[in-house]
Write an enzyme that holds these catalytic residues in place. Structure first.
Site, PDB file in Angstrom:
ATOM      1  CG  ASP A  70      47.884   6.192  22.508  1.00  0.00           C
ATOM      2  OD1 ASP A  70      47.252   7.254  22.378  1.00  0.00           O
ATOM      3  OD2 ASP A  70      48.409   5.595  21.564  1.00  0.00           O
ATOM      4  CG  HIS A 103      34.697  10.989  20.368  1.00  0.00           C
ATOM      5  ND1 HIS A 103      35.664  11.926  20.093  1.00  0.00           N
ATOM      6  CD2 HIS A 103      33.673  11.251  19.512  1.00  0.00           C
ATOM      7  CE1 HIS A 103      35.222  12.723  19.132  1.00  0.00           C
ATOM      8  NE2 HIS A 103      34.025  12.336  18.774  1.00  0.00           N
ATOM      9  CE  LYS A 125      44.003  13.457  24.722  1.00  0.00           C
ATOM     10  NZ  LYS A 125      44.372  13.378  23.304  1.00  0.00           N
ATOM     11  CG  ASP A 127      43.239   8.305  20.038  1.00  0.00           C
ATOM     12  OD1 ASP A 127      42.070   8.653  20.242  1.00  0.00           O
ATOM     13  OD2 ASP A 127      44.218   9.002  20.338  1.00  0.00           O
TER      14      ASP A 127
END
Ligand code: RNT
Ligand code: ZN
Length: 421
Positions: free
Chosen positions: A296, A288, A230, A298
């Site tokens: 952000d 993913h 990340k 997600d």
């Protein structure tokens, strides 16, 4: 209804055939691809530990309070059943360690074992669903000052190393029981909000912790580890220990799978472009699939360039069978089952678009130096009747065609979700 779908499909099939694209073959290929559907959209990454142990459930930032979130293992399974029934094809479940069956008590993350996952395996067997796994390194008092495996404190690292070992054992158990290799995904939040002179130290500690945690060799047909990088997180803006370079290096050195989360890079950085390089050095990827917006990462997956370009790269690299597609988003402001349906179906649709591209012809043009033609063809195929092929696929798989799933979700909300107060 179905006659309309069929008629449109037959016309679309003809159009694609004019370019030597066999939609029947394409759909067969699409059908071989299982998504690993994340359990955590159904309950905003809450899991089942807190009820038992009074642990803090926060950690990842989930915003919204749309009614109807699942509150226990039975509700979660019910919601997953519903979600799976709206997604064409056979899919997997991606389970987090914090979602064990703790009805008999929660032993602690360093003590969980296959015992707490037996009922999931039983559930999966009756549904004919395979399972992937994720160790849970967040939302816990032992996340000390933002660090787990990379903490400077020996006891903190030891605790999380033990958790990772437990999770690898559980993954192997799941894989063995279900007869399908279980991917164990490793993501840690470790990092710092502000500057630190200890980057090298933390990264050395992470390397050492991972070595210890993954020390036991487990047969590859039972489980395999995958490491997820990340760029930054909320509260770890200045420094994330597990960066892309760190895990790319670690995965190559240790012959591990690499997880690429679409939302974990600079907003202008192309994750699609990483696929071809990664495959020269690692055997398999776990993606993913999510949608990054600004800072952000997600949001519910939409049919955007990030996604379609990624799917094209997978197909063009010829590595579809070496890519594992996991979903990873959580939105608590909408009907959560709806979020699953939109995100999963878009992922499949984007892959379908990639499979329906005139790739051979584009390569032919390219080899002749005809770059205008290459681009023109590519652009034209963006609006070929993909939707007709998709609808036909949904019909043949017995799931709602087109926007018909909206009504299904509204019904589920009225009958089930709205009663959860
Ligand atoms: C977090 C990572 C990670 C999590 C899940 C819940 O930034 O993307 O994959 O979303 O483990
Ligand atoms: Zn992720």
């Amino acid at each position: 209804m179905s006659k309309k779908v069929l008629d449109s499909y037959l016309k679309a099939k003809e159009q694609y055939l004019e370019h030597d694209i066999d939609t029947e073959e394409v759909l067969k290929t699409l059908d071989t691809v299982s998504l690993s559907i994340h359990c955590w959209q159904a309950d905003d990454v809450t899991g089942f530990e807190s009820v038992q142990a009074g642990l803090d459930s926060s950690g990842l930032q989930v915003t919204g309070n749309y009614p109807g979130k699942s509150r226990n293992i039975d509700e979660l399974r019910m919601d997953l059943n519903k979600a799976f029934s709206l997604i064409p094809g056979d899919h997997r479940l991606s389970l987090h360690a914090s979602y064990g069956d703790f009805n008999m008590g929660f032993p602690g993350r360093d003590k969980i074992s296959p015992d707490q996952f037996e009922s999931w395996v039983e559930w999966a067997k009756t549904k004919n669903i395979n399972i992937d796994f994720n160790s849970t390194f967040f939302a816990h008092p032992n996340v000390k000052n933002g660090y787990t495996l990379a903490s400077k404190e020996n006891e903190i690292r030891s605790y999380w190393i033990e958790h990772g070992k437990r999770c690898r054992e559980i993954s192997a158990f799941i894989g063995k029981e279900l007869g399908s290799r279980c991917i164990h995904n490793i993501w840690i939040p470790d990092g710092s909000k502000d500057i630190t002179p200890s980057r090298y130290e933390h990264r050395s500690l992470l390397k050492d912790s991972l070595d210890k945690m993954c020390d036991e060799k487990i047969p590859a047909d039972q489980m395999t580890d995958s490491v997820e990088a990340k760029l930054f997180g909320i509260g770890s803006e200045a420094f994330v220990v597990g960066s892309h370079e760190f895990y790319m290096g670690y995965a190559i050195e240790n012959n591990m799978m690499l997880t690429l989360d679409i939302g974990h890079f600079h907003p202008t950085e192309s994750v699609a472009d990483k696929v071809s390089s990664a495959f020269l050095f690692v055997d398999e990827l776990l993606l993913h699939v999510t949608r990054g917006i600004r800072w952000d990462s997600d949001h519910i997956v939409t049919f955007n360039d990030q996604l379609t370009e990624l799917m094209q790269e997978i197909v063009w690299t010829g590595k579809l069978d070496k890519v594992n597609l996991g979903l990873d988003f959580f939105d608590a402001t909408v009907n959560r089952i709806g979020a699953y349906a939109i995100g999963a179906r878009n992922t499949q649709k984007a892959l379908l678009l990639a499979l329906l591209m005139p790739t051979n012809k584009m390569i032919e043009y390219e080899n002749m130096g005809k770059y205008f033609e290459r681009l023109a063809l590519f652009e034209e195929f963006k609006t070929k009747p993909l939707g007709a092929v998709w609808d036909y696929y949904c019909l043949s798989k017995n799931v709602p065609v087109g926007e018909k799933y909206i009504a299904e979700i509204q019904k589920y909300e009225k009958e089930i979700l709205s009663k959860r107060i």
